[in-house]
Scaffold this motif. Structure first.
Motif, PDB file in Angstrom:
ATOM      1  N   GLN A   1      88.532  -3.790  56.163  1.00 55.49           N
ATOM      2  CA  GLN A   1      88.852  -2.488  56.751  1.00 55.49           C
ATOM      3  C   GLN A   1      87.610  -1.835  57.339  1.00 55.49           C
ATOM      4  O   GLN A   1      87.656  -1.262  58.428  1.00 55.49           O
ATOM      5  CB  GLN A   1      89.499  -1.573  55.709  1.00 55.49           C
ATOM      6  N   VAL A   2      86.495  -1.937  56.630  1.00 53.83           N
ATOM      7  CA  VAL A   2      85.237  -1.381  57.135  1.00 53.83           C
ATOM      8  C   VAL A   2      84.821  -2.110  58.409  1.00 53.83           C
ATOM      9  O   VAL A   2      84.440  -1.480  59.399  1.00 53.83           O
ATOM     10  CB  VAL A   2      84.130  -1.467  56.053  1.00 53.83           C
ATOM     11  N   ASP A   3      84.895  -3.440  58.390  1.00 51.60           N
ATOM     12  CA  ASP A   3      84.539  -4.227  59.575  1.00 51.60           C
ATOM     13  C   ASP A   3      85.413  -3.850  60.763  1.00 51.60           C
ATOM     14  O   ASP A   3      84.909  -3.658  61.877  1.00 51.60           O
ATOM     15  CB  ASP A   3      84.657  -5.727  59.301  1.00 51.60           C
TER      16      ASP A   3
ATOM     17  N   LEU B   1      90.176  -7.137  41.695  1.00 54.61           N
ATOM     18  CA  LEU B   1      89.026  -6.399  42.208  1.00 54.61           C
ATOM     19  C   LEU B   1      88.344  -7.146  43.345  1.00 54.61           C
ATOM     20  O   LEU B   1      87.925  -6.544  44.337  1.00 54.61           O
ATOM     21  CB  LEU B   1      88.027  -6.127  41.078  1.00 54.61           C
ATOM     22  N   THR B   2      88.237  -8.449  43.224  1.00 45.33           N
ATOM     23  CA  THR B   2      87.626  -9.253  44.280  1.00 45.33           C
ATOM     24  C   THR B   2      88.457  -9.174  45.548  1.00 45.33           C
ATOM     25  O   THR B   2      87.937  -8.994  46.646  1.00 45.33           O
ATOM     26  CB  THR B   2      87.473 -10.720  43.830  1.00 45.33           C
ATOM     27  N   THR B   3      89.769  -9.300  45.406  1.00 45.20           N
ATOM     28  CA  THR B   3      90.666  -9.217  46.554  1.00 45.20           C
ATOM     29  C   THR B   3      90.609  -7.839  47.185  1.00 45.20           C
ATOM     30  O   THR B   3      90.555  -7.708  48.404  1.00 45.20           O
ATOM     31  CB  THR B   3      92.114  -9.548  46.138  1.00 45.20           C
ATOM     32  N   ALA B   4      90.589  -6.811  46.359  1.00 44.19           N
ATOM     33  CA  ALA B   4      90.513  -5.448  46.880  1.00 44.19           C
ATOM     34  C   ALA B   4      89.204  -5.250  47.634  1.00 44.19           C
ATOM     35  O   ALA B   4      89.163  -4.601  48.672  1.00 44.19           O
ATOM     36  CB  ALA B   4      90.643  -4.440  45.740  1.00 44.19           C
ATOM     37  N   GLY B   5      88.117  -5.831  47.123  1.00 44.47           N
ATOM     38  CA  GLY B   5      86.827  -5.729  47.801  1.00 44.47           C
ATOM     39  C   GLY B   5      86.864  -6.372  49.168  1.00 44.47           C
ATOM     40  O   GLY B   5      86.318  -5.843  50.132  1.00 44.47           O
ATOM     41  N   CYS B   6      87.495  -7.525  49.274  1.00 42.72           N
ATOM     42  CA  CYS B   6      87.605  -8.197  50.575  1.00 42.72           C
ATOM     43  C   CYS B   6      88.423  -7.353  51.536  1.00 42.72           C
ATOM     44  O   CYS B   6      88.073  -7.206  52.694  1.00 42.72           O
ATOM     45  CB  CYS B   6      88.245  -9.575  50.419  1.00 42.72           C
ATOM     46  N   THR B   7      89.503  -6.803  51.044  1.00 42.13           N
ATOM     47  CA  THR B   7      90.354  -5.980  51.886  1.00 42.13           C
ATOM     48  C   THR B   7      89.602  -4.750  52.352  1.00 42.13           C
ATOM     49  O   THR B   7      89.653  -4.392  53.524  1.00 42.13           O
ATOM     50  CB  THR B   7      91.631  -5.567  51.120  1.00 42.13           C
ATOM     51  N   LEU B   8      88.861  -4.131  51.472  1.00 44.48           N
ATOM     52  CA  LEU B   8      88.071  -2.965  51.834  1.00 44.48           C
ATOM     53  C   LEU B   8      87.001  -3.353  52.862  1.00 44.48           C
ATOM     54  O   LEU B   8      86.794  -2.652  53.849  1.00 44.48           O
ATOM     55  CB  LEU B   8      87.424  -2.341  50.599  1.00 44.48           C
TER      56      LEU B   8
END
Length: 106
Positions: A22-24, A12-19
């Motif tokens: 992507q937003v950035d 979940l932490t990794t997915a959050g960073c990836t998301l």
């Protein structure tokens, strides 16, 4: 069981960073499109991509969000003022000069 929970937390932490990345990236791309549009309007016929990158690289997070929003809502006088203000910053001026002169061969 605890190892599965830890693994899930890491995922979940990794997915959050990836998301977030992507937003950035999406926000910066939208802001870049706005700066390119403003620059093309002010300097028709000039390759403004390198200049636009210089401007984006000197913009604050809030300015990037504002410029990205203009990609959706439309460019107005405030948008142009923001681009000009960022472009006038010393580091932006240096970058723009460097990029503008990079294609000149002596």
């Amino acid at each position: 069981m605890a190892s599965y929970i830890a693994l899930a937390a890491v995922a979940l932490t990794t997915a959050g960073c990836t998301l977030q990345e992507q937003v950035d990236n999406t926000t910066r791309a939208a802001a870049l499109r706005t700066v390119v549009s403003v620059s093309e309007d002010k300097f028709p016929g000039v390759n403004v991509e390198p200049v636009a990158s210089c401007i984006i690289n000197q913009a604050s997070s809030n300015e990037i969000f504002t410029l990205a929003g203009a990609a959706v809502t439309g460019i107005n006088d405030s948008t142009v003022e923001t681009v000009v203000e960022i472009a006038a910053r010393p580091d932006a001026v240096k970058c723009i000069a460097r990029e503008s002169l990079s294609g000149i061969q002596l």
